[in-house]
Design a protein around this motif. Structure first.
Motif, PDB file in Angstrom:
ATOM      1  N   THR A 264      -8.514   3.899  -5.380  1.00 35.09           N
ATOM      2  CA  THR A 264      -8.798   3.222  -4.106  1.00 35.09           C
ATOM      3  C   THR A 264      -8.350   1.926  -4.052  1.00 35.09           C
ATOM      4  N   VAL A 265      -7.787   1.273  -2.904  1.00 35.20           N
ATOM      5  CA  VAL A 265      -7.694  -0.219  -3.127  1.00 35.20           C
ATOM      6  C   VAL A 265      -8.694  -0.862  -2.325  1.00 35.20           C
ATOM      7  N   VAL A 266      -9.220  -1.903  -2.932  1.00 30.74           N
ATOM      8  CA  VAL A 266     -10.574  -2.231  -2.415  1.00 30.74           C
ATOM      9  C   VAL A 266     -10.333  -3.845  -1.957  1.00 30.74           C
ATOM     10  N   ILE A 267     -10.786  -3.916  -0.779  1.00 32.48           N
ATOM     11  CA  ILE A 267     -10.764  -5.610  -0.229  1.00 32.48           C
ATOM     12  C   ILE A 267     -12.170  -5.978  -0.194  1.00 32.48           C
ATOM     13  N   LEU A 268     -12.364  -7.066  -0.798  1.00 32.77           N
ATOM     14  CA  LEU A 268     -13.783  -7.902  -0.700  1.00 32.77           C
ATOM     15  C   LEU A 268     -13.600  -9.190   0.015  1.00 32.77           C
ATOM     16  N   ALA A 269     -14.210  -9.209   1.164  1.00 38.91           N
ATOM     17  CA  ALA A 269     -14.138 -10.616   2.103  1.00 38.91           C
ATOM     18  C   ALA A 269     -15.713 -11.087   2.273  1.00 38.91           C
TER      19      ALA A 269
ATOM     20  N   ARG B 266       3.376 -13.563  -3.036  1.00 35.59           N
ATOM     21  CA  ARG B 266       3.142 -12.810  -4.476  1.00 35.59           C
ATOM     22  C   ARG B 266       3.013 -11.273  -4.373  1.00 35.59           C
ATOM     23  N   GLN B 267       3.756 -10.733  -5.083  1.00 33.54           N
ATOM     24  CA  GLN B 267       3.348  -9.221  -5.320  1.00 33.54           C
ATOM     25  C   GLN B 267       1.862  -8.700  -5.805  1.00 33.54           C
ATOM     26  N   ARG B 268       1.309  -7.789  -4.982  1.00 36.14           N
ATOM     27  CA  ARG B 268      -0.094  -7.400  -5.447  1.00 36.14           C
ATOM     28  C   ARG B 268       0.095  -6.710  -6.711  1.00 36.14           C
ATOM     29  N   THR B 269      -0.754  -6.880  -7.605  1.00 37.75           N
ATOM     30  CA  THR B 269      -0.655  -6.172  -8.853  1.00 37.75           C
ATOM     31  C   THR B 269      -2.192  -5.636  -9.359  1.00 37.75           C
ATOM     32  N   GLN B 270      -3.169  -5.980  -8.653  1.00 35.96           N
ATOM     33  CA  GLN B 270      -4.392  -5.456  -9.043  1.00 35.96           C
ATOM     34  C   GLN B 270      -4.915  -4.490  -7.730  1.00 35.96           C
ATOM     35  N   PRO B 271      -5.933  -3.562  -7.957  1.00 34.08           N
ATOM     36  CA  PRO B 271      -6.276  -2.689  -6.907  1.00 34.08           C
ATOM     37  C   PRO B 271      -7.468  -3.280  -6.164  1.00 34.08           C
ATOM     38  N   LEU B 272      -7.994  -4.723  -6.647  1.00 31.09           N
ATOM     39  CA  LEU B 272      -8.838  -5.400  -5.725  1.00 31.09           C
ATOM     40  C   LEU B 272      -8.690  -6.794  -5.348  1.00 31.09           C
ATOM     41  N   VAL B 273      -8.413  -6.817  -4.008  1.00 30.31           N
ATOM     42  CA  VAL B 273      -8.073  -8.008  -3.530  1.00 30.31           C
ATOM     43  C   VAL B 273      -9.179  -8.898  -2.794  1.00 30.31           C
ATOM     44  N   LEU B 274      -9.283 -10.295  -3.242  1.00 30.22           N
ATOM     45  CA  LEU B 274     -10.374 -10.941  -2.888  1.00 30.22           C
ATOM     46  C   LEU B 274      -9.873 -11.769  -1.634  1.00 30.22           C
ATOM     47  N   VAL B 275     -10.468 -11.686  -0.283  1.00 30.91           N
ATOM     48  CA  VAL B 275      -9.956 -12.338   0.561  1.00 30.91           C
ATOM     49  C   VAL B 275     -10.644 -13.804   0.758  1.00 30.91           C
TER      50      VAL B 275
ATOM     51  N   LEU C  95       0.757  -1.291  -0.005  1.00 28.92           N
ATOM     52  CA  LEU C  95       0.037  -0.058   0.136  1.00 28.92           C
ATOM     53  C   LEU C  95       0.857   1.132  -0.130  1.00 28.92           C
ATOM     54  N   LYS C  96       0.502   2.342  -1.079  1.00 26.70           N
ATOM     55  CA  LYS C  96       1.325   3.429  -0.854  1.00 26.70           C
ATOM     56  C   LYS C  96       1.076   4.364   0.043  1.00 26.70           C
ATOM     57  N   PRO C  97       1.571   5.341   0.607  1.00 23.64           N
ATOM     58  CA  PRO C  97       1.428   6.091   1.731  1.00 23.64           C
ATOM     59  C   PRO C  97      -0.148   6.803   1.265  1.00 23.64           C
ATOM     60  N   LYS C  98      -1.032   7.036   2.408  1.00 21.35           N
ATOM     61  CA  LYS C  98      -2.141   8.093   2.266  1.00 21.35           C
ATOM     62  C   LYS C  98      -3.251   7.465   0.952  1.00 21.35           C
ATOM     63  N   VAL C  99      -3.149   6.043   0.535  1.00 26.56           N
ATOM     64  CA  VAL C  99      -4.128   5.498  -0.385  1.00 26.56           C
ATOM     65  C   VAL C  99      -5.195   4.936   0.411  1.00 26.56           C
ATOM     66  N   ASP C 100      -6.333   5.386  -0.098  1.00 28.12           N
ATOM     67  CA  ASP C 100      -7.580   4.873   0.523  1.00 28.12           C
ATOM     68  C   ASP C 100      -7.815   3.656   0.370  1.00 28.12           C
ATOM     69  N   VAL C 101      -8.174   2.962   1.389  1.00 27.06           N
ATOM     70  CA  VAL C 101      -8.759   1.369   1.473  1.00 27.06           C
ATOM     71  C   VAL C 101     -10.119   1.223   1.747  1.00 27.06           C
ATOM     72  N   PHE C 102     -10.805   0.590   0.813  1.00 26.66           N
ATOM     73  CA  PHE C 102     -12.249   0.272   1.137  1.00 26.66           C
ATOM     74  C   PHE C 102     -12.444  -1.051   1.570  1.00 26.66           C
ATOM     75  N   ILE C 103     -13.084  -1.647   2.364  1.00 25.77           N
ATOM     76  CA  ILE C 103     -13.263  -2.969   2.905  1.00 25.77           C
ATOM     77  C   ILE C 103     -14.698  -3.395   2.971  1.00 25.77           C
ATOM     78  N   ALA C 104     -15.073  -4.290   1.933  1.00 26.77           N
ATOM     79  CA  ALA C 104     -16.445  -4.812   2.245  1.00 26.77           C
ATOM     80  C   ALA C 104     -16.111  -6.014   2.738  1.00 26.77           C
ATOM     81  N   GLY C 105     -16.721  -6.086   4.242  1.00 24.91           N
ATOM     82  CA  GLY C 105     -16.421  -7.279   5.165  1.00 24.91           C
ATOM     83  C   GLY C 105     -17.413  -8.202   5.174  1.00 24.91           C
ATOM     84  N   SER C 106     -17.268  -9.417   5.154  1.00 25.49           N
ATOM     85  CA  SER C 106     -18.451 -10.767   5.370  1.00 25.49           C
ATOM     86  C   SER C 106     -19.604 -10.476   4.667  1.00 25.49           C
TER      87      SER C 106
END
Length: 432
Positions: free
Chosen positions: A265-270, A301-310, A233-244
């Motif tokens: 924005t980096v998005v994390i979908l869980a 593995r290095q993250r290459t996409q702005p969307l991460v699937l948990v 994650l780069k400094p000050k980047v916004d992260v949105f998490i959709a949890g459960s």
């Protein structure tokens, strides 16, 4: 009534067992853990040392975390106690073994049929049984009562949706509830519902929700730094998490997620249930989006996409440490929501849909304190996030209010542990 229930359940179990075993052997359905559910195994409890044995039943991962908090509060009790934790799900059991450590025996709960219940009590030999949440297994509770093993119901909840069922079968559940030595209800409303369906008013006390009694780990900064490094994650980047999240929330959210990643924005979908991963991956690709799997990132593995699937278990609670905005799933799908205090304790702006029936107190507290917001649909969620991205001072204030609201909920674990300690004191007097 319980005697008749015992006979019917036992009869149905034995006549259906050959068919069920055939289906399981042919399809693999519920094959994993079957020997534990039938108690055809060597119990981990056999390795417990001398001393009082406490059996804590925790349905799944959320209750396992609560069990861990209770165990930590009870470890100071003298003489030392031994703990067995059972879960309803294999994933919950595996998480319990990882989360609670080798000193706590963990396995699947037995089926609530006479054969398995009797074998489990012979193997476990508990001195005290603690049920977390309202997992009422009539045969188990009744058998414990007959063997004079004290039983307690902690973190008791009866929602508006479930109370209708309990009223309809009051003839059965009344006897079960009266078997509990103590019931620690989450709220005054829960206490009244328990009494309405047959609990002894003198045994039901309000203790608060142990799931809201969430404390940050001792080194929260290190945890956040580790996840930031792992996700690059780069400094000050916004992260949105959709949890459960539940079905169909992901499909509803995908257009917003696509818009967020286009804005940097980096998005994390869980998702709540990982058995839906194949469907979700297809939906994500259908939206024209690309993603990384968290399991692969954890392997280096290095993250290459702005969307991460948990696609891993047990990581969401720590992932909240790096979030800017959090949407609590289950609240747009009619599933009753999930615990909004988990991200709030990390001082995050928390959003949830209109259905938070299972965590109504937590949602109301966050709303009243200004740290959490109800949104009626995804469009409203997107608008709220956009406004906060434009007003960083207000965002910071909301994050602080969320953390303050979460810290106000501390203490439920100690109150519930106190009720358990009272029963332990009585047991020790009887044993000596």
């Amino acid at each position: 009534m319980l005697a008749l229930y015992r006979f019917i359940i036992g009869f149905l179990f034995w006549i259906s067992l050959p068919v069920l075993l055939t289906i399981i052997l042919l399809t693999g359905w519920h094959r994993r853990g079957l020997s534990e559910r039938l108690v055809f195994h060597e119990s981990p409890a056999a390795g417990l040392g001398a001393g009082t044995r406490i059996w804590i039943h925790a349905a799944s991962i959320g209750e396992v975390r609560a069990a861990g908090m209770l165990i930590d509060s009870l470890k100071a009790h003298q003489p030392p106690c031994n703990f067995l934790v059972t879960t309803m799900t294999v994933h919950g059991r595996d998480f319990a073994r990882q989360h609670l450590g080798p000193e706590v025996a963990c396995q699947l709960a037995p089926l609530d049929v006479p054969f398995s219940v009797n074998r489990s009590l012979a193997l476990f030999a508990p001195d005290l049984y603690v049920c977390l949440e309202t997992e009422l297994w009539p045969l188990l509770i009744d058998t414990l009562r007959k063997k004079q093993v004290p039983t307690l119901l902690m973190n008791g909840r009866l929602s508006e949706r479930s109370i209708t069922t309990y009223r309809r079968f009051r003839f059965l559940f009344s006897a079960v509830l009266q078997s509990f030595q103590s019931i620690g209800a989450i709220s005054d409303a829960d206490r009244q519902r328990f009494i309405e369906v047959g609990a002894d008013p003198g045994r039901v006390v309000v203790t608060g929700n142990i799931k809201d009694d969430i404390r940050l780990p001792q080194d929260p900064e290190r945890i956040a730094a580790n996840w930031s490094k792992l996700l690059d994650l780069k400094p000050k980047v916004d992260v949105f998490i959709a949890g459960s999240t539940h079905n169909p929330e992901e499909e509803l959210l995908l257009p917003l997620l696509n818009d967020l990643v286009k804005r940097g924005t980096v998005v994390i979908l869980a998702p709540r249930h990982l058995d839906r991963l194949a469907v979700l991956e297809s939906q994500i690709k259908g939206e024209g989006m690309h993603y990384d799997r968290l399991s692969e990132l954890k392997q280096g593995r290095q993250r290459t996409q702005p969307l991460v699937l948990v696609d891993t278990f047990g990581d969401l609670g720590e992932l909240y440490s790096i979030a800017t905005f959090v949407f609590v799933g289950g609240s747009l799908s009619g599933s009753g929501g999930h615990n909004a205090m988990e991200p709030a304790i990390w001082e995050k702006a928390v959003f949830f849909g209109p259905d938070m029936a299972d965590f109504s107190e937590a949602a109301a507290t966050l709303e009243n304190r200004g740290g959490g917001f109800k949104v009626n649909d995804v469009a409203e969620l997107g608008n709220e996030i956009s406004m906060l991205q434009e007003d960083r001072n207000r965002l910071q204030q909301i994050q602080q209010l969320a953390g303050a609201a979460a810290r106000e909920q501390l203490g439920a674990a100690e109150r519930q542990a106190e009720l358990i300690n009272k029963s332990l004191t009585h047991i020790n007097k009887v044993q000596t």
